[in-house]
Enzyme design. Structure first.
Site, PDB file in Angstrom:
ATOM      1  N   HIS A  54       0.923  -1.205  -0.080  1.00  0.00           N
ATOM      2  CA  HIS A  54       0.117  -0.101   0.000  1.00  0.00           C
ATOM      3  C   HIS A  54       0.743   1.077   0.045  1.00  0.00           C
ATOM      4  O   HIS A  54       2.241   1.175   0.180  1.00  0.00           O
ATOM      5  CB  HIS A  54      -0.934  -0.165   1.267  1.00  0.00           C
ATOM      6  N   GLU A  56       1.352   3.599   1.985  1.00  0.00           N
ATOM      7  CA  GLU A  56       2.303   4.142   3.318  1.00  0.00           C
ATOM      8  C   GLU A  56       3.200   3.376   3.334  1.00  0.00           C
ATOM      9  O   GLU A  56       4.549   3.583   3.765  1.00  0.00           O
ATOM     10  CB  GLU A  56       1.175   3.912   4.289  1.00  0.00           C
ATOM     11  N   THR A 168     -27.097  10.398 -31.876  1.00  0.00           N
ATOM     12  CA  THR A 168     -25.739   9.306 -31.659  1.00  0.00           C
ATOM     13  C   THR A 168     -25.471   8.723 -32.895  1.00  0.00           C
ATOM     14  O   THR A 168     -24.501   7.723 -32.952  1.00  0.00           O
ATOM     15  CB  THR A 168     -26.216   8.585 -30.476  1.00  0.00           C
ATOM     16  N   ARG A 191     -11.979   4.467 -20.745  1.00  0.00           N
ATOM     17  CA  ARG A 191     -12.214   2.791 -20.788  1.00  0.00           C
ATOM     18  C   ARG A 191     -11.257   2.175 -19.812  1.00  0.00           C
ATOM     19  O   ARG A 191     -11.389   1.499 -19.092  1.00  0.00           O
ATOM     20  CB  ARG A 191     -11.865   2.340 -22.114  1.00  0.00           C
ATOM     21  N   THR A 203     -26.047  -2.778 -29.861  1.00  0.00           N
ATOM     22  CA  THR A 203     -24.977  -2.101 -30.401  1.00  0.00           C
ATOM     23  C   THR A 203     -23.761  -3.235 -30.785  1.00  0.00           C
ATOM     24  O   THR A 203     -22.933  -3.023 -31.756  1.00  0.00           O
ATOM     25  CB  THR A 203     -24.246  -1.432 -29.090  1.00  0.00           C
ATOM     26  N   ASP A 207     -22.723  -2.410 -34.518  1.00  0.00           N
ATOM     27  CA  ASP A 207     -21.360  -1.718 -34.445  1.00  0.00           C
ATOM     28  C   ASP A 207     -20.320  -2.885 -34.374  1.00  0.00           C
ATOM     29  O   ASP A 207     -18.931  -2.778 -34.820  1.00  0.00           O
ATOM     30  CB  ASP A 207     -21.126  -0.814 -33.416  1.00  0.00           C
ATOM     31  N   SER A 229     -30.832  -9.807 -23.423  1.00  0.00           N
ATOM     32  CA  SER A 229     -31.677 -10.965 -22.741  1.00  0.00           C
ATOM     33  C   SER A 229     -31.949 -12.208 -23.162  1.00  0.00           C
ATOM     34  O   SER A 229     -32.108 -13.127 -22.486  1.00  0.00           O
ATOM     35  CB  SER A 229     -33.129  -9.806 -22.663  1.00  0.00           C
ATOM     36  N   GLU A 297     -21.485   2.099 -23.095  1.00  0.00           N
ATOM     37  CA  GLU A 297     -21.439   2.756 -24.071  1.00  0.00           C
ATOM     38  C   GLU A 297     -22.480   1.863 -25.011  1.00  0.00           C
ATOM     39  O   GLU A 297     -22.083   0.948 -25.617  1.00  0.00           O
ATOM     40  CB  GLU A 297     -19.994   2.339 -24.883  1.00  0.00           C
ATOM     41  N   LEU A 302     -30.924   1.214 -24.680  1.00  0.00           N
ATOM     42  CA  LEU A 302     -30.397   0.884 -23.389  1.00  0.00           C
ATOM     43  C   LEU A 302     -29.958   2.176 -22.807  1.00  0.00           C
ATOM     44  O   LEU A 302     -30.202   2.252 -21.345  1.00  0.00           O
ATOM     45  CB  LEU A 302     -29.097   0.155 -23.613  1.00  0.00           C
TER      46      LEU A 302
END
Length: 365
Positions: A54, A56, A168, A191, A203, A207, A229, A297, A302
């Site tokens: 960590h 510290e 879009t 990302r 999408t 795409d 789904s 994205e 959605l």
């Protein structure tokens, strides 16, 4: 509690160090530490990734490596030192054993396993403990970790590339490329800092995205999450390349599931009463998996569902100086309003020019 100008400067440096873990510290928080003796920095550390020291401990090791000692010094830490055993021993104990005289903490750890206990342990050992210095900046750096620790779900940013008239994609689904190369590179940096990138089956079909980080350097790739789904993701979809894919479904189909698992996908069934994926339940599932930040994205439908079901924490919008017309697809599939009283209000937290485009970040008021 008042802090000196020197306190502010040293904590600001600790926050700069914490930024180094932006792409790699997950599922742990991004933490930086500076150790100061007589106004001089004698050790610095930051948390790179889970399992490694960590911040510290790294700072304490740096003082020893330089032939010095932290006894009587002050430590500036961006997050309360841990007080429990995890993959590494408690940082509070390390600071006590090193003989620190003062510890300045930016913010309390929201992890219920710590939540004030680290600072209490330091104070009980006779160390002067102060907290709240640059707390807002520290929280912003770990906004996803805070969300997961306090609500059980990650922080979800909804990213969109839109035209000046708020579209879009064209009506035929074409969306590559609305924004320029600089904006796309900037989006890849978002990302890279995310633990997961989420999209929908629409999408994937339109795409065929990979959802990987490509335009910036990164030590890891985020988990790819597809909301599908009926398990309609094609087995040859680009998103399946390289595995590391979670498909959230509402209906089981043995043959389709087998084909997707053969490509390395994991499938989780999360149906809601309407036969769709329970979006809030998916976020809780991601939280259980240690996911701090999600970058969504997706497409109009959605996007609208995520918004309606209160799953969106922040909008990340890249707006290009082009017009594509009324027939093109909008940003959200939402029902019509008949009264502006029903409008959702946002606070713009950032505006920035990225290449020829604008980047806008907004959160709901």
């Amino acid at each position: 509690m008042s802090f000196s100008a020197a306190d502010h400067a040293f904590m600001a440096r600790a926050l700069q160090l914490a930024q180094r873990g932006l792409y790699s510290a997950t599922p742990n928080p991004r933490v930086g530490c500076v150790i100061v003796s007589n106004g001089v920095v004698i050790g610095e550390g930051w948390h790179e990734k889970a399992g490694l020291p960590h911040a510290e401990v790294g700072a304490l090791q740096a003082t020893v490596g330089a032939g010095g000692t932290a006894r009587g010094a002050t430590a500036y830490v961006t997050l309360e030192p841990c007080s429990h055993f995890g993959r590494t021993p408690p940082c509070a104990d390390a600071l006590i054993d090193a003989g620190l005289a003062r510890v300045v903490v930016a913010m309390q750890d929201p992890n219920p396993m710590v939540a004030g206990q680290g600072m209490a342990k330091l104070a009980a050992a006779g160390i002067d403990v102060a907290s709240g210095l640059l707390a807002a900046e520290a929280k912003e750096l770990n906004i996803g970790f805070v969300s997961r620790m306090t609500s059980g779900r990650p922080w979800l940013r909804l990213k969109m590339a839109v035209s000046l008239d708020g579209k879009t994609a064209l009506n035929n689904g074409v969306s590559q490329w609305i924004t320029g190369a600089e904006a796309r590179r900037d989006a890849h940096a978002w990302r890279a800092r995310s633990c997961a990138v989420l999209t929908g089956i629409g999408t994937v079909r339109d795409d065929n995205p990979r959802l990987t980080v490509r335009d910036v350097q990164t030590m890891r790739q985020p988990l790819k999450v597809v909301i599908d789904s009926r398990l309609e993701t094609p087995p040859d979809a680009a998103v399946l390349e390289g595995g590391n894919v979670l498909i959230a479904a509402a209906q089981d189909d043995a043959s389709r599931a087998a084909a997707l698992r053969a490509r390395g996908a994991e499938i989780v069934l999360l149906p809601n009463p309407q036969g769709k994926v329970e979006l809030a339940g998916l976020l809780q599932e991601l939280g259980r998996r240690g996911i701090n930040e999600v970058l969504a994205e997706a497409g109009t439908r959605l996007n609208g569902s995520l918004l309606r079901e209160s799953c969106v924490d922040e909008l990340l919008i890249y707006q290009a100086p082009i017009l594509v017309g009324d027939a093109a697809r909008g940003m959200f599939g939402l029902p019509e309003l008949t009264d502006l009283a029903g409008a959702r209000h946002l606070n713009i937290i950032e505006r920035r020019v990225v290449g020829a485009d604008f980047r806008i970040r907004a959160r709901f008021a």
